[in-house]
Write a protein that holds these residues in place. Structure first.
Motif, PDB file in Angstrom:
ATOM      1  N   UNK A   1      70.559  27.512 -31.868  1.00 63.04           N
ATOM      2  CA  UNK A   1      71.965  28.682 -31.735  1.00 63.04           C
ATOM      3  C   UNK A   1      71.352  29.490 -30.721  1.00 63.04           C
ATOM      4  N   UNK A   2      71.720  29.056 -28.963  1.00 58.64           N
ATOM      5  CA  UNK A   2      71.462  29.806 -27.913  1.00 58.64           C
ATOM      6  C   UNK A   2      71.740  31.285 -28.337  1.00 58.64           C
ATOM      7  N   UNK A   3      72.664  31.535 -28.014  1.00 54.78           N
ATOM      8  CA  UNK A   3      73.597  32.976 -28.430  1.00 54.78           C
ATOM      9  C   UNK A   3      72.559  33.843 -29.917  1.00 54.78           C
ATOM     10  N   UNK A   4      72.583  33.731 -30.356  1.00 57.26           N
ATOM     11  CA  UNK A   4      71.889  34.570 -32.015  1.00 57.26           C
ATOM     12  C   UNK A   4      69.982  34.146 -31.419  1.00 57.26           C
ATOM     13  N   UNK A   5      69.252  33.522 -30.353  1.00 59.66           N
ATOM     14  CA  UNK A   5      68.250  33.573 -30.451  1.00 59.66           C
ATOM     15  C   UNK A   5      67.922  32.692 -32.455  1.00 59.66           C
ATOM     16  N   UNK A   6      68.346  31.583 -32.442  1.00 63.18           N
ATOM     17  CA  UNK A   6      68.210  31.057 -33.544  1.00 63.18           C
ATOM     18  C   UNK A   6      68.035  29.942 -34.069  1.00 63.18           C
ATOM     19  N   UNK A   7      66.826  29.477 -35.101  1.00 66.17           N
ATOM     20  CA  UNK A   7      66.830  27.780 -35.053  1.00 66.17           C
ATOM     21  C   UNK A   7      67.362  27.476 -36.355  1.00 66.17           C
TER      22      UNK A   7
ATOM     23  N   UNK B   1      59.612  28.534 -31.622  1.00 65.47           N
ATOM     24  CA  UNK B   1      58.389  29.256 -30.188  1.00 65.47           C
ATOM     25  C   UNK B   1      58.476  28.421 -28.489  1.00 65.47           C
ATOM     26  N   UNK B   2      58.359  27.417 -28.667  1.00 66.44           N
ATOM     27  CA  UNK B   2      59.532  26.458 -27.423  1.00 66.44           C
ATOM     28  C   UNK B   2      60.232  26.288 -27.108  1.00 66.44           C
TER      29      UNK B   2
END
Length: 405
Positions: free
Chosen positions: A343-349, A377-378
């Motif tokens: 989830x790139x919007x919330x910067x969450x895997x 991290x990657x």
């Protein structure tokens, strides 16, 4: 003379051949172009897939084998001179080792396995195809959209729904008359002439005839797999049965392939003469659904006792494990699977679910948590949302919490 192997021996041979017995280079920034080149040479290609729910498929095999790496290393290898990779139909659409350019000339020349709009456009409008080629020659590199002027688009059939320009470009691409200079930000192929993309050394080396090309590709598949049946070898580069069998027979006669019996396998197998059988494998990796270690599902089940199906096209209420599920390799076994999303919007895997195999060791959740943190991290993600589904969810949640920075 026939070699005899146990499944455990065959599995360790396969893992060594795929590069999972080599230690990862280290922390971020320590993976070099040399490391990338070694994986390219070992595997021969990275399958391309448009799904970007986690990370596009062609980036994943390098992460699985090398750990966190700068993806620009792959961009340079595939998109800047001197290129180490070119795009073509290998297993499926793939970034292919440029050293195999000559071996794929037989497919380009024959046009075998072309389909649909490519065949029709070449048959019905050859002058139009040549016009599209002239556009690329004069103005390339170009995407299909950049040369779609007033060409009509057919919209009354299900499927790819390509415009005639796209169909012509794909025909030219399959035939090797154009190639992909790169993919743009919208993941569209950007087409150009081979002489402006492929290194001169490859272009000036004569193409291989079909029998020799099959011997090269079957030999490469056998080396990359370590050991496998004729179906495994054929599937690696999606070759036809008859020429694959002829190539296998030739390679057995030359000693490159050794006929092999694997305990419990009904079909005969073939061991590459350079294959190594480690006494122990201490791997740890999350695998893309399109990783060559697992993309032949029958082989995966026979080697790892791991039944694996991708469920992207299964309706949500009928999925067993999830939309984008990655097998987890630990030691020499596939011990778990996780349904992941970036989830790139919330910067969450997002870890939607996690399931353990019956043979998973007690430290599976701990090791998986560490691998998920490495992946986050990657991917440049700040947090990991633990799973709520699956029989490994509770243990994995605890392991993730205990390892938060």
């Amino acid at each position: 003379m026939t070699q005899t192997l146990t499944v455990l021996q065959a599995r360790r041979i396969a893992l060594a051949a795929q590069g999972f017995t080599r230690p990862r280079p280290g922390r971020d920034g320590e993976v070099s172009a040399r490391h990338v080149a070694r994986v390219i040479q070992r595997l021969g290609f990275f399958q391309i897939d448009s799904v970007n729910v986690l990370q596009r498929a062609h980036y994943m095999p390098l992460f699985s084998r090398l750990g966190a790496y700068d993806v620009d290393l792959l961009h340079r290898a595939s998109g800047r001179a001197p290129r180490r990779l070119f795009e073509y139909w290998a297993h499926e659409a793939a970034l292919v080792d440029v050293d195999l350019w000559q071996a794929f000339q037989f497919r380009m020349e024959s046009g075998a396995r072309m389909w649909g709009g490519m065949i029709r456009i070449a048959r019905d409008k050859p002058e139009f195809v040549e016009w599209v080629l002239d556009e690329v020659r004069a103005n390339g590199p170009l995407t299909a959209r950049e040369i779609e002027h007033d060409v009509p688009r057919e919209r009354d059939s299900w499927g790819w729904n390509w415009s005639e320009v796209k169909a012509a470009l794909e025909y030219l691409f399959y035939k090797g008359r154009v190639t992909a200079a790169r993919r743009n930000a919208a993941f569209e192929r950007v087409y150009d002439l081979p002489e402006r993309v492929i290194p001169r050394a490859q272009l000036e080396t004569p193409a291989l005839d079909a029998p020799e090309a099959h011997r090269v590709l079957v030999g490469h598949a056998a080396r990359a797999l370590g050991v496998g049946t004729a179906q495994c070898l054929r599937d690696y580069f999606r070759m036809e049965p008859a020429p694959t069998k002829a190539a296998i027979d030739d390679l057995v006669a030359s000693g490159e392939l050794v006929p092999t019996t694997i305990a419990g396998w009904r079909r005969p197998a073939y061991l590459h003469r350079d294959a190594v059988m480690p006494r122990k494998v201490s791997a740890r990796a999350l695998l893309s659904p399109f990783d060559p270690l697992v993309f032949e599902r029958t082989r995966t089940e026979q080697l790892f006792d791991f039944r694996y199906r991708i469920e992207i096209y299964v309706p949500a209420d009928k999925r067993v494990h999830g939309y984008y599920v990655l097998p987890f390799l630990l030691g020499d076994r596939l011990v778990a699977r996780v349904d992941l999303k970036a989830d790139r919007q919330s910067s969450t895997l997002l870890v939607h679910g996690a399931w353990a195999e019956s043979h998973a060791p007690s430290h599976t959740a701990t090791e998986l948590a560490d691998e998920l943190r490495l992946m986050a991290r990657w991917l440049g993600l700040d947090t990991i949302a633990p799973p709520v589904k699956g029989d490994l969810a509770g243990e994995l949640t605890s392991a993730l919490v205990s390892r938060l920075d």
